[in-house]
Design an enzyme around this catalytic site. Structure first.
Site, PDB file in Angstrom:
ATOM      1  N   PRO A 125       0.816  -1.222   0.000  1.00  0.00           N
ATOM      2  CG  PRO A 125      -0.882  -1.584   1.556  1.00  0.00           C
ATOM      3  CD  PRO A 125       0.445  -2.122   1.116  1.00  0.00           C
ATOM      4  CE1 TYR A 126       6.174   5.206   2.217  1.00  0.00           C
ATOM      5  CE2 TYR A 126       7.428   3.513   1.062  1.00  0.00           C
ATOM      6  CZ  TYR A 126       7.341   4.782   1.615  1.00  0.00           C
ATOM      7  OH  TYR A 126       8.427   5.621   1.559  1.00  0.00           O
ATOM      8  CG  LEU A 127       6.323   0.013  -2.183  1.00  0.00           C
ATOM      9  CD1 LEU A 127       6.833  -1.355  -2.617  1.00  0.00           C
ATOM     10  CD2 LEU A 127       7.432   1.045  -2.271  1.00  0.00           C
ATOM     11  CE  LYS A 130       6.862   7.787  -0.231  1.00  0.00           C
ATOM     12  NZ  LYS A 130       7.076   9.237   0.020  1.00  0.00           N
TER      13      LYS A 130
END
Length: 211
Positions: A125-127, A130
């Site tokens: 989810p973070y990637l 980003k």
């Protein structure tokens, strides 16, 4: 010397970048949620402003030469903060940059942001956040440099990097200090060509990456 807006100046990378920029004589504007985190930096060229990135922060962009976005939700927050900071605040920063006609935007992204589908696990989810923020910047028309560092290390920097993907995953690492140095070199880069680059421990001087 440049007037640099550092979004995320109280973070681990952002604070080191702020210190390095000030050492070179740049003026740094630092909108942060907790100003006390920068209270140990005594420099007349540093302007610290209390600011919540989930609110309107457009007033800090006028007259700025370079915007640096190195803010992050942190490893102890949920997906909601990842969306609001790593994605939404980043996109708003791009919009504010374009509106204020700031000449350059430097985004601190991450390895894997180019292709989040290739990564499985809790980092995905973070990637994705980003990736979407990076694509928004790329398609904005704003002159940009996107830094995609490997796994971050808390150790002294070497000022040496490589920009190609290592075959061994254990080598896809870089000290936070070297990412901060890459930010400083990006600020001073004279080329107006857009740049997206990986950053890992290596043997090439950081300055050469940003010639």
């Amino acid at each position: 010397m440049a007037k640099v807006l550092v979004i995320g100046a109280s973070g681990q990378i952002g604070k080191q970048a702020t210190g390095k920029l000030l050492e070179l004589g740049h003026h740094v504007i630092a909108p942060v949620r907790s100003p006390e985190k920068l209270s140990d930096i005594d420099n007349s060229n540093l302007s610290v402003i209390e600011q919540d990135l989930e609110k309107d922060f457009s007033s800090h962009f006028e007259g700025v030469d370079v915007v640096v976005f190195t803010a992050g939700s942190g490893g102890n927050t949920g997906a909601d903060k990842t969306i609001m900071i790593d994605l939404w605040a980043a996109q708003k920063a791009v919009d504010y940059t374009k509106r204020a006609k700031v000449p350059k935007f430097i985004m601190v992204s991450s390895i894997g942001a180019g292709d989040p589908d290739s990564i499985q696990g809790e980092m995905r989810p973070y990637l994705v956040a980003k990736h979407v923020a990076d694509e928004y910047l790329i398609n904005s028309g704003v002159n940009h440099i996107i830094l995609r560092p490997g796994t971050l290390l808390n150790e002294p920097g070497t000022h040496l990097v490589r920009t190609d993907m290592p075959d061994n995953q254990d080598e896809a690492v870089i000290p936070r200090e070297d990412v901060a140095t890459a930010i400083v070199e990006s600020v001073g880069r004279t080329s107006e060509d857009n740049l997206i680059t990986y950053l890992f421990k290596g043997d090439e001087p950081i300055s050469k990456v940003f010639d």
